[in-house]
Design a protein around this motif. Structure first.
Motif, PDB file in Angstrom:
ATOM      1  N   VAL A 217     -10.766  18.892  67.912  1.00 59.16           N
ATOM      2  CA  VAL A 217     -12.227  18.971  67.851  1.00 59.16           C
ATOM      3  C   VAL A 217     -12.797  17.597  68.151  1.00 59.16           C
ATOM      4  N   SER A 218     -13.094  17.363  69.410  1.00 60.99           N
ATOM      5  CA  SER A 218     -13.658  16.088  69.850  1.00 60.99           C
ATOM      6  C   SER A 218     -15.099  16.229  70.299  1.00 60.99           C
ATOM      7  N   ASP A 219     -15.468  17.388  70.836  1.00 60.90           N
ATOM      8  CA  ASP A 219     -16.808  17.587  71.377  1.00 60.90           C
ATOM      9  C   ASP A 219     -17.755  18.257  70.393  1.00 60.90           C
ATOM     10  N   GLY A 220     -17.245  18.758  69.282  1.00 61.72           N
ATOM     11  CA  GLY A 220     -18.043  19.497  68.314  1.00 61.72           C
ATOM     12  C   GLY A 220     -17.341  20.791  67.961  1.00 61.72           C
ATOM     13  N   LEU A 221     -17.447  21.211  66.695  1.00 67.48           N
ATOM     14  CA  LEU A 221     -16.711  22.382  66.225  1.00 67.48           C
ATOM     15  C   LEU A 221     -17.045  23.635  67.023  1.00 67.48           C
ATOM     16  N   LEU A 222     -18.334  23.931  67.195  1.00 59.90           N
ATOM     17  CA  LEU A 222     -18.695  25.149  67.913  1.00 59.90           C
ATOM     18  C   LEU A 222     -18.349  25.059  69.392  1.00 59.90           C
ATOM     19  N   ALA A 223     -18.532  23.889  69.979  1.00 60.03           N
ATOM     20  CA  ALA A 223     -18.198  23.721  71.394  1.00 60.03           C
ATOM     21  C   ALA A 223     -16.704  23.914  71.625  1.00 60.03           C
ATOM     22  N   ASP A 224     -15.878  23.302  70.775  1.00 60.85           N
ATOM     23  CA  ASP A 224     -14.432  23.410  70.982  1.00 60.85           C
ATOM     24  C   ASP A 224     -13.900  24.785  70.578  1.00 60.85           C
ATOM     25  N   ALA A 225     -14.496  25.399  69.552  1.00 60.83           N
ATOM     26  CA  ALA A 225     -14.153  26.789  69.247  1.00 60.83           C
ATOM     27  C   ALA A 225     -14.500  27.679  70.431  1.00 60.83           C
ATOM     28  N   GLY A 226     -15.580  27.321  71.121  1.00 63.80           N
ATOM     29  CA  GLY A 226     -15.964  28.065  72.317  1.00 63.80           C
ATOM     30  C   GLY A 226     -14.935  27.964  73.428  1.00 63.80           C
ATOM     31  N   HIS A 227     -14.289  26.790  73.541  1.00 65.80           N
ATOM     32  CA  HIS A 227     -13.225  26.650  74.543  1.00 65.80           C
ATOM     33  C   HIS A 227     -12.066  27.598  74.229  1.00 65.80           C
ATOM     34  N   VAL A 228     -11.726  27.717  72.944  1.00 65.39           N
ATOM     35  CA  VAL A 228     -10.659  28.640  72.542  1.00 65.39           C
ATOM     36  C   VAL A 228     -11.080  30.083  72.809  1.00 65.39           C
ATOM     37  N   ALA A 229     -12.319  30.423  72.446  1.00 65.59           N
ATOM     38  CA  ALA A 229     -12.803  31.787  72.649  1.00 65.59           C
ATOM     39  C   ALA A 229     -12.774  32.166  74.126  1.00 65.59           C
ATOM     40  N   THR A 230     -13.217  31.242  74.982  1.00 65.92           N
ATOM     41  CA  THR A 230     -13.225  31.523  76.420  1.00 65.92           C
ATOM     42  C   THR A 230     -11.812  31.674  76.967  1.00 65.92           C
ATOM     43  N   ALA A 231     -10.932  30.730  76.604  1.00 69.41           N
ATOM     44  CA  ALA A 231      -9.559  30.778  77.117  1.00 69.41           C
ATOM     45  C   ALA A 231      -8.815  32.013  76.620  1.00 69.41           C
ATOM     46  N   SER A 232      -9.103  32.434  75.382  1.00 69.80           N
ATOM     47  CA  SER A 232      -8.399  33.572  74.776  1.00 69.80           C
ATOM     48  C   SER A 232      -9.105  34.901  75.015  1.00 69.80           C
ATOM     49  N   ARG A 233     -10.319  34.857  75.575  1.00 68.78           N
ATOM     50  CA  ARG A 233     -11.112  36.064  75.819  1.00 68.78           C
ATOM     51  C   ARG A 233     -11.351  36.832  74.527  1.00 68.78           C
ATOM     52  N   VAL A 234     -11.808  36.106  73.518  1.00 70.83           N
ATOM     53  CA  VAL A 234     -12.115  36.690  72.220  1.00 70.83           C
ATOM     54  C   VAL A 234     -13.433  36.091  71.725  1.00 70.83           C
ATOM     55  N   GLY A 235     -13.886  36.565  70.592  1.00 72.98           N
ATOM     56  CA  GLY A 235     -15.002  35.958  69.906  1.00 72.98           C
ATOM     57  C   GLY A 235     -14.495  35.207  68.690  1.00 72.98           C
ATOM     58  N   ILE A 236     -15.250  34.215  68.263  1.00 71.15           N
ATOM     59  CA  ILE A 236     -14.902  33.467  67.051  1.00 71.15           C
ATOM     60  C   ILE A 236     -16.150  33.386  66.186  1.00 71.15           C
ATOM     61  N   ASP A 237     -15.990  33.757  64.923  1.00 70.36           N
ATOM     62  CA  ASP A 237     -17.093  33.666  63.971  1.00 70.36           C
ATOM     63  C   ASP A 237     -16.750  32.630  62.914  1.00 70.36           C
ATOM     64  N   ILE A 238     -17.604  31.626  62.781  1.00 65.56           N
ATOM     65  CA  ILE A 238     -17.402  30.535  61.828  1.00 65.56           C
ATOM     66  C   ILE A 238     -18.211  30.816  60.560  1.00 65.56           C
TER      67      ILE A 238
END
Length: 317
Positions: A217-238
């Motif tokens: 997490v270097s760019d921000g929690l939601l931004a980097d969680a978004g990278h995981v969501a996009t790469a994994s083709r899923v949604g993430i709820d914090i």
């Protein structure tokens, strides 16, 4: 006190000699600085590699941070990427560009910070380069060893996984806000901006215990969680309630008129590790659950969109 000397007076090779004299070694270093290239052992047969660059005025300010602080930050930004792949850091290569009138002691102290942070992660500086530049710039390449494990990618999260975090979050962003307002306290937050505290062992530990995805997490929690969501083709709820506010952060936010959760959810530079694990899996220390992986897309906070979508750091925005 010895008289100050600029890097011009020291000369390229004099500067290199001063820097290399401050370096240590690790067992993975088979040949350090002194030849055309270093030699680092790679028992796994694969090498994990990452590069980051810090530019004065963009990533750091010398009136906010010491040379030692900047060395810690430059090393941590790269070493955290290695840990986020589930690997153990082994070596750093450092390119340093500075103005000719720079005091050579600044470069030496930068090296001390780089060495100290690398040592925390079990790595060594094995080489690099120096050059004159009108803009002070530090570029670092980190190498790591998977030790026989598979790398943990951003693309492995699956619906039903839990989302977990290891390390501090929001502290560095709070410290940045404090400094940008012209203050130097509270010290805890300011120091968090100057020197991240990265949970390096947590990355390989997560890999051993079956993490399905992971990111620094270097760019921000939601931004980097978004990278995981996009790469994994899923949604993430914090889950916002997973982040109790330290007193100093709450008090500082109140004094500055800032929503502290902006620091936690959208601030970067703490270099915590965000990972997903199968539901019910054992989590390694110090990971804690902060959300869930869903079958949707994108990132939400307690089931709702957050802000205007512009969250986290973007170098060109």
């Amino acid at each position: 006190m010895a008289a100050s000397m600029s890097v011009t007076e020291t000369g390229e090779f004099g500067l290199i000699a001063r820097i290399t004299a401050r370096l240590g070694v690790q067992p993975s270093t088979l040949l350090g600085p002194g030849d055309d290239a270093a030699i680092v052992s790679a028992p796994d047969g694969r090498v994990v590699a990452s590069t980051d660059v810090l530019v004065e005025g963009r990533h750091f300010r010398r009136d906010w941070s010491s040379a030692v602080d900047i060395g810690h930050r430059a090393a941590a930004a790269n070493l955290a990427d290695i840990a986020a792949m589930g690997a153990v850091p082994t070596a750093l290569l450092v390119a340093f560009c500075g103005p000719p009138d720079l005091d050579v002691r600044w470069a030496e102290e930068l090296t001390d910070g780089l060495v100290a942070e690398a040592d925390r992660a079990g790595a060594a500086i094995v080489g690099g380069d120096v050059s004159a530049s009108s803009v002070l710039t530090v570029a670092v390449t980190a190498l790591g060893d998977l030790q026989g494990r598979e790398a943990v990618l951003r693309s492995g999260a699956r619906a039903g996984d839990v989302v977990a975090l290891a390390g501090r979050i929001g502290y560095a962003a709070a410290g940045y806000t404090v400094l940008s307002r012209g203050f130097r306290t509270p010290k805890m937050l300011v120091e968090a901006h100057r020197r991240p505290v990265v949970p390096y062992p947590a990355g390989p530990a997560a890999a051993k215990l079956g993490a399905t995805s992971m990111i620094d997490v270097s760019d921000g929690l939601l931004a980097d969680a978004g990278h995981v969501a996009t790469a994994s083709r899923v949604g993430i709820d914090i889950d916002r309630d997973a982040f109790p506010l330290p007193d100093q952060m709450r008090d500082t936010a109140s004094a500055l008129g800032v929503d502290p959760y902006t620091w936690i959810l959208a601030g970067g530079d703490d270099h915590a590790l965000l990972a997903t694990f199968p539901e019910g899996a054992q989590l390694p220390e110090p990971f804690r659950i902060i959300g869930t992986v869903t079958g949707g897309a994108g990132v939400t906070v307690n089931g709702k969109s957050y802000g205007d979508g512009q969250v986290g750091w973007d170098h060109f925005r």
